[in-house]
Write an enzyme that holds these catalytic residues in place. Structure first.
Site, PDB file in Angstrom:
ATOM      1  N   HIS B  70      -8.282 -13.562  64.565  1.00  8.80           N
ATOM      2  CA  HIS B  70      -9.880 -13.558  63.753  1.00  8.80           C
ATOM      3  C   HIS B  70     -10.457 -13.204  62.409  1.00  8.80           C
ATOM      4  CE1 HIS B  70     -11.078 -13.122  68.041  1.00  8.80           C
ATOM      5  NE2 HIS B  70     -10.528 -14.399  68.577  1.00  8.80           N
ATOM      6  N   GLU B  73     -12.395 -11.146  59.966  1.00 15.62           N
ATOM      7  CA  GLU B  73     -12.144  -9.243  60.747  1.00 15.62           C
ATOM      8  C   GLU B  73     -11.422  -9.114  59.037  1.00 15.62           C
ATOM      9  OE1 GLU B  73     -10.755  -9.659  65.118  1.00 15.62           O
ATOM     10  OE2 GLU B  73     -12.464 -10.604  65.297  1.00 15.62           O
ATOM     11  N   ARG B 128     -14.507 -17.467  62.122  1.00 15.06           N
ATOM     12  CA  ARG B 128     -13.609 -17.080  63.450  1.00 15.06           C
ATOM     13  C   ARG B 128     -12.153 -17.547  63.535  1.00 15.06           C
ATOM     14  NH1 ARG B 128     -14.527 -13.341  68.821  1.00 15.06           N
ATOM     15  NH2 ARG B 128     -13.512 -14.349  70.084  1.00 15.06           N
ATOM     16  N   HIS B 197      -7.299  -6.207  66.468  1.00 13.83           N
ATOM     17  CA  HIS B 197      -8.735  -7.259  65.302  1.00 13.83           C
ATOM     18  C   HIS B 197      -9.939  -6.584  65.348  1.00 13.83           C
ATOM     19  CE1 HIS B 197      -8.838 -11.059  68.533  1.00 13.83           C
ATOM     20  NE2 HIS B 197      -7.562 -10.694  68.480  1.00 13.83           N
ATOM     21  N   SER B 198     -10.842  -6.797  64.804  1.00 11.63           N
ATOM     22  CA  SER B 198     -11.972  -6.084  64.390  1.00 11.63           C
ATOM     23  C   SER B 198     -13.117  -6.826  64.882  1.00 11.63           C
ATOM     24  CB  SER B 198     -12.514  -5.340  63.213  1.00 11.63           C
ATOM     25  OG  SER B 198     -12.627  -6.185  62.800  1.00 11.63           O
ATOM     26  N   GLU B 271      -9.541  -2.958  68.420  1.00  2.00           N
ATOM     27  CA  GLU B 271     -10.579  -3.296  68.127  1.00  2.00           C
ATOM     28  C   GLU B 271     -10.927  -2.089  67.023  1.00  2.00           C
ATOM     29  OE1 GLU B 271     -12.373  -5.889  68.193  1.00  2.00           O
ATOM     30  OE2 GLU B 271     -11.831  -7.030  69.844  1.00  2.00           O
TER      31      GLU B 271
END
Lengths: 93, 310
Positions: B70, B73, B128, B197-198, B271
């Site tokens: 994404h 991020e 994203r 991810h974040s 995340e």
């Protein structure tokens, strides 16, 4: 460059399933152009949503009308982006 | 521009060109350990690069780590850069990492969605998805974390091309996804797959598309617990862990559901940090602490994998 002046990020707390459903209704209103950073998952988990400037008042009114609590997580997205850009430019310089 | 990976600034965000230059520097500095593999080209024609860390041997079991699927991020791509440097710095000094690299290769894809990432720098910081076109729609891009062939198109992904969770026309329609699928399938010996991810501070394992427990749920849960505990030990950052569907929400077509279905038992997704104030706009001052703590969790997962090869 896309401009995010006046965009706010709201952190919404849905207290129960009914409130969660209301927030999901917001998600379906495409004209508001909301950008969910954290989707409505279940009650108790924060929901973060970026709200473009023209939609800020409507979204807040909707939440307040339904007694859904929220706080402003980011007051103005563009100001953070400007900071980020300046910092990158400073390092590059 | 940094002249070496020692003078590279890990505490700021970088453009795609700078990251690709960093990768070239790292390869040039450590030719015995690091090589660069191109696994495909993006929708807009950019190369998709993966760093391979290997101490030799052929047909070795391997660990896959990817960051930045994404594009917005940014802390994930920045952490990926830090991990790459960390591996080259530590592989002779850290016994755990040395043993891992004695037995396995590590593949690291720092920018998994290069088109999206370039777009976040030039046009829309909040982008994203990928940048592919959908015939018949003015909206651009597919969520590459809904495009995998695992419960594809089921609940937890959108069929609307304008949605942030649009799953695409068909599984693997995104070349950024298909390139990994082809690579993983052809390699055949990936034993751990970690997709980063974040934000929201979670460590998740399969499944996302079904509430059925993964057959290895108990082991994955124990491993996640120990990885999170290692992560928290450094700066006190609290992470939750569990299956995707139980911990956040139903999500179909996600990366690690596919990898798990391919027999990659140690499939996890992270995340990373959330200050509670900045979301995707995590201040650059937090890049290094985020990467440092995440590295401890990665080491736990990699160490466990190398000790429990299957």
């Amino acid at each position: 460059n896309e401009n995010f002046v006046g965009h706010q990020v709201l952190r919404i707390s849905a207290a129960d399933e009914a409130q969660l459903q209301k927030v999901k209704e917001l998600e379906d209103l495409e004209h508001l152009k909301l950008d969910f950073w954290r989707d409505p998952a279940r009650a108790g988990i924060p929901i973060d949503v970026r709200v473009p400037f023209p939609s800020v008042q409507s979204v807040k009114a909707f939440l307040e009308y339904h007694d859904i609590s929220y706080e402003i997580m980011i007051e103005d997205v563009q100001s953070l982006l400007d900071e980020e850009k300046q910092q990158m430019a400073a390092f590059q310089a | 521009r940094a002249l070496s990976t020692d003078t590279f600034n890990y505490a700021t965000y970088h453009t795609l060109d700078e990251i690709y230059e960093f990768m070239d520097l790292l390869v040039a500095e450590h030719p015995q350990l690091v090589s660069k593999i191109q696994i495909g080209n993006t929708f807009e024609g950019r190369p998709i690069h993966v760093l391979k860390f290997s101490t030799g041997g052929t047909n070795r079991p391997a660990i896959w780590i990817d960051t930045g699927i994404h594009s917005r991020e940014w802390v994930t791509q920045a952490s990926g850069i830090w991990f790459a440097k960390k591996i080259t710095k530590d592989y002779r000094q850290d016994d755990t990492l040395r043993v891992i690299l004695d037995n396995m290769d590590i593949f690291l894809e720092i920018v998994t969605n290069p088109d999206g990432f370039a777009y976040t720098h030039k046009t829309n910081r909040m982008w994203r998805k990928t940048r592919s076109r959908t015939p018949g729609s003015l909206c651009v891009g597919v969520d590459p974390n809904r495009n995998w062939d695992a419960g594809f198109g089921k609940a937890g992904a959108s069929s609307n091309p304008c949605s942030e969770t649009y799953h695409g026309k068909f599984a693997n329609s995104e070349v950024e996804v298909k390139s990994i699928v082809d690579f993983v399938t052809k390699h055949g010996k990936i034993k751990a797959f970690i997709s980063i991810h974040s934000y929201s501070q979670l460590l998740l394992y399969p499944y996302g598309y079904t509430s059925d427990p993964a057959p290895d749920k108990e082991e994955l849960d124990q491993l996640a617990k120990s990885a999170v505990s290692a992560l928290t030990s450094l700066h006190g950052t609290k992470f939750k862990y569990g299956s995707i569907i139980d911990t956040i929400y139903q999500a179909s077509g996600s990366t690690i559901d596919w990898t798990y279905s391919q027999g990659i038992k140690y499939s996890f997704t992270f995340e990373l940090r959330d200050t509670g104030l900045r979301g995707f706009l995590l201040p650059a001052s937090q890049i290094i602490p985020t990467a440092e703590e995440t590295w401890l969790a990665l080491l736990k997962i990699m160490d466990h994998t190398s000790k429990h090869l299957y």
